[in-house]
Design a protein around this motif. Structure first.
Motif, PDB file in Angstrom:
ATOM      1  N   ASP A 247       0.878  -1.102   0.117  1.00  0.00           N
ATOM      2  CA  ASP A 247      -0.154   0.064   0.030  1.00  0.00           C
ATOM      3  C   ASP A 247       0.792   1.294   0.050  1.00  0.00           C
ATOM      4  O   ASP A 247       1.975   1.291   0.525  1.00  0.00           O
ATOM      5  CB  ASP A 247      -0.893   0.086   1.412  1.00  0.00           C
ATOM      6  CG  ASP A 247      -2.282  -0.911   0.865  1.00  0.00           C
ATOM      7  OD1 ASP A 247      -2.172  -1.543  -0.152  1.00  0.00           O
ATOM      8  OD2 ASP A 247      -2.829  -1.228   2.024  1.00  0.00           O
TER       9      ASP A 247
ATOM     10  N   ASP B 266       2.606   2.552   3.218  1.00  0.00           N
ATOM     11  CA  ASP B 266       3.468   1.424   4.096  1.00  0.00           C
ATOM     12  C   ASP B 266       4.828   1.343   3.673  1.00  0.00           C
ATOM     13  O   ASP B 266       5.071   1.893   2.621  1.00  0.00           O
ATOM     14  CB  ASP B 266       2.792   0.335   4.200  1.00  0.00           C
ATOM     15  CG  ASP B 266       1.270   0.185   4.568  1.00  0.00           C
ATOM     16  OD1 ASP B 266       1.056   1.241   5.838  1.00  0.00           O
ATOM     17  OD2 ASP B 266       0.648  -0.532   4.597  1.00  0.00           O
TER      18      ASP B 266
ATOM     19  N   ALA C 169       5.061  -7.896  11.421  1.00  0.00           N
ATOM     20  CA  ALA C 169       4.830  -6.513  11.327  1.00  0.00           C
ATOM     21  C   ALA C 169       5.154  -5.409  12.402  1.00  0.00           C
ATOM     22  O   ALA C 169       4.635  -5.824  13.507  1.00  0.00           O
ATOM     23  CB  ALA C 169       3.491  -6.238  10.622  1.00  0.00           C
TER      24      ALA C 169
ATOM     25  N   LYS D 276       4.095  -1.571  13.581  1.00  0.00           N
ATOM     26  CA  LYS D 276       3.194  -0.485  13.237  1.00  0.00           C
ATOM     27  C   LYS D 276       4.094   0.981  13.463  1.00  0.00           C
ATOM     28  O   LYS D 276       4.790   0.825  14.324  1.00  0.00           O
ATOM     29  CB  LYS D 276       1.981  -0.551  14.224  1.00  0.00           C
ATOM     30  CG  LYS D 276       0.941  -1.630  14.036  1.00  0.00           C
ATOM     31  CD  LYS D 276      -0.115  -1.632  14.946  1.00  0.00           C
ATOM     32  CE  LYS D 276       0.229  -1.766  16.449  1.00  0.00           C
ATOM     33  NZ  LYS D 276      -1.069  -1.752  17.363  1.00  0.00           N
TER      34      LYS D 276
ATOM     35  N   TRP E 272       2.770  -5.210  15.382  1.00  0.00           N
ATOM     36  CA  TRP E 272       1.327  -5.642  15.060  1.00  0.00           C
ATOM     37  C   TRP E 272       1.075  -7.138  15.385  1.00  0.00           C
ATOM     38  O   TRP E 272       1.346  -7.835  14.991  1.00  0.00           O
ATOM     39  CB  TRP E 272       0.961  -5.526  13.728  1.00  0.00           C
ATOM     40  CG  TRP E 272      -0.232  -5.526  13.123  1.00  0.00           C
ATOM     41  CD1 TRP E 272      -1.591  -5.681  13.964  1.00  0.00           C
ATOM     42  CD2 TRP E 272      -0.753  -5.402  11.882  1.00  0.00           C
ATOM     43  NE1 TRP E 272      -2.583  -5.612  12.909  1.00  0.00           N
ATOM     44  CE2 TRP E 272      -2.272  -5.698  11.963  1.00  0.00           C
ATOM     45  CE3 TRP E 272      -0.035  -5.329  10.339  1.00  0.00           C
ATOM     46  CZ2 TRP E 272      -2.869  -5.566  10.731  1.00  0.00           C
ATOM     47  CZ3 TRP E 272      -1.011  -5.227   9.470  1.00  0.00           C
ATOM     48  CH2 TRP E 272      -2.392  -5.500   9.484  1.00  0.00           C
TER      49      TRP E 272
ATOM     50  N   PHE F  68      -1.486 -10.096   6.384  1.00  0.00           N
ATOM     51  CA  PHE F  68      -1.518  -8.729   5.721  1.00  0.00           C
ATOM     52  C   PHE F  68      -1.501  -8.793   4.276  1.00  0.00           C
ATOM     53  O   PHE F  68      -0.840  -9.699   3.727  1.00  0.00           O
ATOM     54  CB  PHE F  68      -0.737  -7.617   6.494  1.00  0.00           C
ATOM     55  CG  PHE F  68       0.547  -7.993   6.840  1.00  0.00           C
ATOM     56  CD1 PHE F  68       1.329  -8.265   6.050  1.00  0.00           C
ATOM     57  CD2 PHE F  68       0.909  -8.382   8.079  1.00  0.00           C
ATOM     58  CE1 PHE F  68       2.747  -8.719   6.172  1.00  0.00           C
ATOM     59  CE2 PHE F  68       2.138  -8.930   8.406  1.00  0.00           C
ATOM     60  CZ  PHE F  68       3.068  -8.886   7.633  1.00  0.00           C
TER      61      PHE F  68
ATOM     62  N   THR G  41       0.627  -7.238   2.200  1.00  0.00           N
ATOM     63  CA  THR G  41       1.926  -6.992   1.737  1.00  0.00           C
ATOM     64  C   THR G  41       2.646  -8.396   1.983  1.00  0.00           C
ATOM     65  O   THR G  41       3.712  -8.537   2.864  1.00  0.00           O
ATOM     66  CB  THR G  41       2.804  -5.854   2.449  1.00  0.00           C
ATOM     67  OG1 THR G  41       1.990  -4.663   2.211  1.00  0.00           O
ATOM     68  CG2 THR G  41       4.044  -5.872   1.760  1.00  0.00           C
TER      69      THR G  41
ATOM     70  N   PHE H 245       7.892  -5.730   7.870  1.00  0.00           N
ATOM     71  CA  PHE H 245       6.927  -4.904   7.099  1.00  0.00           C
ATOM     72  C   PHE H 245       6.573  -4.047   8.112  1.00  0.00           C
ATOM     73  O   PHE H 245       6.316  -4.122   9.245  1.00  0.00           O
ATOM     74  CB  PHE H 245       5.849  -5.582   6.711  1.00  0.00           C
ATOM     75  CG  PHE H 245       4.297  -5.092   6.357  1.00  0.00           C
ATOM     76  CD1 PHE H 245       4.594  -4.031   5.434  1.00  0.00           C
ATOM     77  CD2 PHE H 245       3.274  -5.122   6.962  1.00  0.00           C
ATOM     78  CE1 PHE H 245       3.426  -3.214   5.033  1.00  0.00           C
ATOM     79  CE2 PHE H 245       2.275  -4.450   6.676  1.00  0.00           C
ATOM     80  CZ  PHE H 245       2.146  -3.634   5.544  1.00  0.00           C
TER      81      PHE H 245
ATOM     82  N   TYR I   8       3.772  -1.103   8.937  1.00  0.00           N
ATOM     83  CA  TYR I   8       2.135  -0.728   8.632  1.00  0.00           C
ATOM     84  C   TYR I   8       1.960   0.583   9.495  1.00  0.00           C
ATOM     85  O   TYR I   8       1.936   0.795  10.559  1.00  0.00           O
ATOM     86  CB  TYR I   8       1.271  -1.672   9.303  1.00  0.00           C
ATOM     87  CG  TYR I   8       0.029  -1.550   9.163  1.00  0.00           C
ATOM     88  CD1 TYR I   8      -0.844  -1.617   7.847  1.00  0.00           C
ATOM     89  CD2 TYR I   8      -0.959  -1.835  10.273  1.00  0.00           C
ATOM     90  CE1 TYR I   8      -1.973  -1.330   7.698  1.00  0.00           C
ATOM     91  CE2 TYR I   8      -2.360  -1.563   9.876  1.00  0.00           C
ATOM     92  CZ  TYR I   8      -2.828  -1.231   8.622  1.00  0.00           C
ATOM     93  OH  TYR I   8      -4.441  -1.166   8.601  1.00  0.00           O
ATOM     94  N   ARG I   9       1.599   1.427   8.471  1.00  0.00           N
ATOM     95  CA  ARG I   9       1.304   2.578   8.985  1.00  0.00           C
ATOM     96  C   ARG I   9      -0.303   2.927   9.491  1.00  0.00           C
ATOM     97  O   ARG I   9      -1.345   2.788   8.960  1.00  0.00           O
ATOM     98  CB  ARG I   9       1.333   4.004   7.883  1.00  0.00           C
ATOM     99  CG  ARG I   9       0.936   5.344   8.320  1.00  0.00           C
ATOM    100  CD  ARG I   9       1.326   6.420   7.350  1.00  0.00           C
ATOM    101  NE  ARG I   9       2.248   6.218   6.295  1.00  0.00           N
ATOM    102  CZ  ARG I   9       3.285   6.861   6.566  1.00  0.00           C
ATOM    103  NH1 ARG I   9       3.619   7.886   7.630  1.00  0.00           N
ATOM    104  NH2 ARG I   9       4.328   6.823   5.708  1.00  0.00           N
TER     105      ARG I   9
ATOM    106  N   THR J 276      -9.650   1.461   6.484  1.00  0.00           N
ATOM    107  CA  THR J 276      -9.802   0.410   7.434  1.00  0.00           C
ATOM    108  C   THR J 276     -10.577   1.144   8.582  1.00  0.00           C
ATOM    109  O   THR J 276     -11.453   0.264   9.304  1.00  0.00           O
ATOM    110  CB  THR J 276      -8.325   0.052   8.090  1.00  0.00           C
ATOM    111  OG1 THR J 276      -7.659  -0.642   6.950  1.00  0.00           O
ATOM    112  CG2 THR J 276      -8.593  -1.071   8.963  1.00  0.00           C
TER     113      THR J 276
END
Length: 282
Positions: free
Chosen positions: A87, A90, A117, A119, A127, A144, A146, A192, A194-195, A202
């Protein structure tokens, strides 16, 4: 093996720069990036995509159709054997692609490779998703978007379901890949990022119960064979929830009954709770 990183973009602005630069910093070299601008209206995003000078990057423009349609458009234009969606807000760690390709190449039965992941943004820290098992996937999504998969599998299942405009289109996609008999591997590293944003697609989806119910109902109807084959997991989960509810009632039922008989005290307790939340948030 060439890897195509596909990025749907809608008004991502400068966050897109971070995403693209994280891909260009990969230790694995045989990578292309395909960005699909999903009808952005933001001037900064439009300018960035029009004037960029990134190497190995192609930009495709389309009218707004949602992330699933944008990913499918990017994959149709891609030339890689392996696909990694990302995305636009991210990021990925420099070794993610290299390690995911190694796992995919070592085991031809593997259809999905993902990692742990972290955050960032409005929240930070790991995460805490449950680790993948078939049981967990039957109950809800734990992978997720990704995550790396094979283009051949994308073709076999017909791509991402574009009717799922509200969210969790990745969940439905993973279900269909696993239903092909493919295995899932999770790399034991945080690769990864994740923002978390205060307001996002979401958060909007999660707060709209009607959209959540209709979306999951569509996923169920579209994958009846998968859920029927694994129905025991669904009912184990269902009756486990019944056990938890019975335990809660045995512990707190008298308190609930007391407040039911004294509604003014229930209202007072609610006010007190909100006050405590505000005080602790300062």
């Amino acid at each position: 093996m060439k890897v195509s990183v596909v990025i749907p973009c809608f008004n991502a602005g400068d966050q897109l720069i971070e995403a693209v630069e994280s891909v260009l910093a990969q230790t694995y070299s045989d990578i292309e990036i395909v960005i699909v601008d999903d009808g952005s209206t933001d001037a900064r995003t439009q300018s960035l995509l029009r004037e960029h000078a990134w190497p190995r990057v192609r930009v495709i423009l389309q009218a707004n159709a949602g992330p699933a349609a944008a990913r499918n458009a990017a994959i149709r234009a891609a030339t890689g054997e392996f696909i990694l969606p990302l995305d636009a807000d991210d990021r990925i760690a420099p070794t993610y692609v290299e390690k995911a390709v190694a796992a995919m190449s070592a085991m031809p039965e593997v259809g999905i490779v993902y990692c742990k992941a972290m955050k960032f943004g409005a929240e930070s820290g790991p995460w805490a998703l449950p680790s993948y098992t078939l049981r967990e996937l039957v109950i809800d999504n734990v992978i997720f978007v990704t995550s790396m998969f094979r283009r051949a599998d994308w073709e076999a299942v017909g791509g991402f379901r574009e009717s799922l405009r509200h969210g969790v289109e990745d969940y439905e996609f993973w279900i269909r890949i696993v239903h092909l008999g493919r295995h899932v591997v999770q790399l034991d590293e945080y690769l990864f990022f994740y923002r978390i944003q205060p307001v996002s697609r979401t958060t909007g989806f999660s707060s709209d119960r009607s959209a959540v119910v209709s979306t999951y109902a569509e996923i169920f109807r579209s994958n009846v064979d998968f859920f029927a084959r694994n129905a025991e997991f669904l009912f184990e989960h269902r009756f486990g929830l019944y056990d938890e509810l019975a335990l809660y009632r045995s512990r707190y039922g008298p308190i609930d009954a007391f407040f039911t008989q004294h509604p003014s005290l229930r209202k007072f307790a609610g006010c007190l709770r909100r006050l405590l939340i505000r005080l602790t948030a300062r």
